[in-house]
Scaffold this active site. Structure first.
Site, PDB file in Angstrom:
ATOM      1  N   ASP A  29      -1.592  32.262  73.080  1.00 32.26           N
ATOM      2  CA  ASP A  29      -1.334  33.143  74.326  1.00 32.26           C
ATOM      3  C   ASP A  29      -2.702  33.141  75.253  1.00 32.26           C
ATOM      4  OD1 ASP A  29       0.736  36.036  74.782  1.00 32.26           O
ATOM      5  OD2 ASP A  29      -1.410  35.760  75.921  1.00 32.26           O
ATOM      6  N   ILE A  30      -2.685  33.208  76.295  1.00 33.15           N
ATOM      7  CA  ILE A  30      -3.474  33.120  77.610  1.00 33.15           C
ATOM      8  C   ILE A  30      -4.508  34.535  77.392  1.00 33.15           C
ATOM      9  CG2 ILE A  30      -2.408  34.251  79.610  1.00 33.15           C
ATOM     10  CD1 ILE A  30      -3.584  31.647  81.006  1.00 33.15           C
ATOM     11  N   ASN A  86       9.076  41.403  72.507  1.00 36.10           N
ATOM     12  CA  ASN A  86       9.488  42.460  73.451  1.00 36.10           C
ATOM     13  C   ASN A  86      10.608  42.211  74.284  1.00 36.10           C
ATOM     14  OD1 ASN A  86       7.014  43.608  72.713  1.00 36.10           O
ATOM     15  ND2 ASN A  86       5.691  42.242  74.103  1.00 36.10           N
ATOM     16  N   VAL A  95       7.244  38.195  80.630  1.00 33.44           N
ATOM     17  CA  VAL A  95       8.050  36.828  80.990  1.00 33.44           C
ATOM     18  C   VAL A  95       9.453  36.867  80.265  1.00 33.44           C
ATOM     19  CG1 VAL A  95       7.803  34.294  80.472  1.00 33.44           C
ATOM     20  CG2 VAL A  95       5.488  35.725  80.702  1.00 33.44           C
ATOM     21  N   HIS A  99      10.246  34.958  73.592  1.00 36.95           N
ATOM     22  CA  HIS A  99       9.171  34.384  73.053  1.00 36.95           C
ATOM     23  C   HIS A  99       8.791  35.288  71.736  1.00 36.95           C
ATOM     24  CE1 HIS A  99       7.944  36.805  76.710  1.00 36.95           C
ATOM     25  NE2 HIS A  99       7.169  37.308  75.654  1.00 36.95           N
ATOM     26  N   HIS A 101       5.840  36.603  69.483  1.00 43.75           N
ATOM     27  CA  HIS A 101       4.478  36.828  69.613  1.00 43.75           C
ATOM     28  C   HIS A 101       4.297  36.589  67.832  1.00 43.75           C
ATOM     29  CE1 HIS A 101       3.374  38.666  73.343  1.00 43.75           C
ATOM     30  NE2 HIS A 101       4.729  38.928  73.484  1.00 43.75           N
TER      31      HIS A 101
END
Ligand code: AMP
Ligand code: ZN
Length: 122
Positions: A29-30, A86, A95, A99, A101
């Site tokens: 993750d950024i 989420n 986004v 995905h 996490h």
């Protein structure tokens, strides 16, 4: 399709990829919220958890199994880690390509938003 994570899959946008196979890729993750914070995404575009079809259940199971493999690869499968999907606005989804996490590398607080709750839940 104008999807950030599809662009990462297609290598149009760089990412720090830590795992990939025929069905999923995972990258750091950024904006990490733990010593390790990665995202596992399916190569197939699915916008939200609400859009998972019967034919996608094995794929989503594979995403979850991959979290365990990555945790082992990173050495925190036994100490533990957290996985989060989420969904939509109230879930904090930003986004719209599903995905998972995976967060690990330190003890994580629970519930996650306890510190910021100004009023009791009920
Ligand atoms: P969510 O809020 O559950 O939709 O999670 C989206 C996550 O994607 C956030 O944790 C962001 O920090 C992360 N993110 C956004 N853009 C990028 C990117 N280019 N590379 C890696 N992670 C990203
Ligand atoms: Zn996508």
């Amino acid at each position: 399709m104008d999807c950030l994570f599809c662009k990462i899959i297609n290598k149009e946008i760089p990412a720090d990829i830590i795992y990939e196979d025929d069905h999923v890729i995972a990258f750091n993750d950024i904006n990490p919220q733990a010593p390790t914070h990665a995202l596992i995404i399916p190569r197939k575009h699915i916008s939200t958890l609400n859009d998972i079809k019967d034919e996608d259940t094995a794929l989503v199971g594979h995403m979850i199994q991959t979290a365990g493999k990555i945790a082992k690869q990173l050495g925190f499968d036994e100490t533990g880690y957290r996985t989060v999907f989420n969904c939509n606005e109230h879930g904090g989804q930003t986004v719209y390509h599903i995905h998972l996490h995976i967060l690990g590398g330190k003890p994580l607080g629970w519930p996650p938003y306890q510190e910021t709750l100004k009023t009791p839940i009920n």
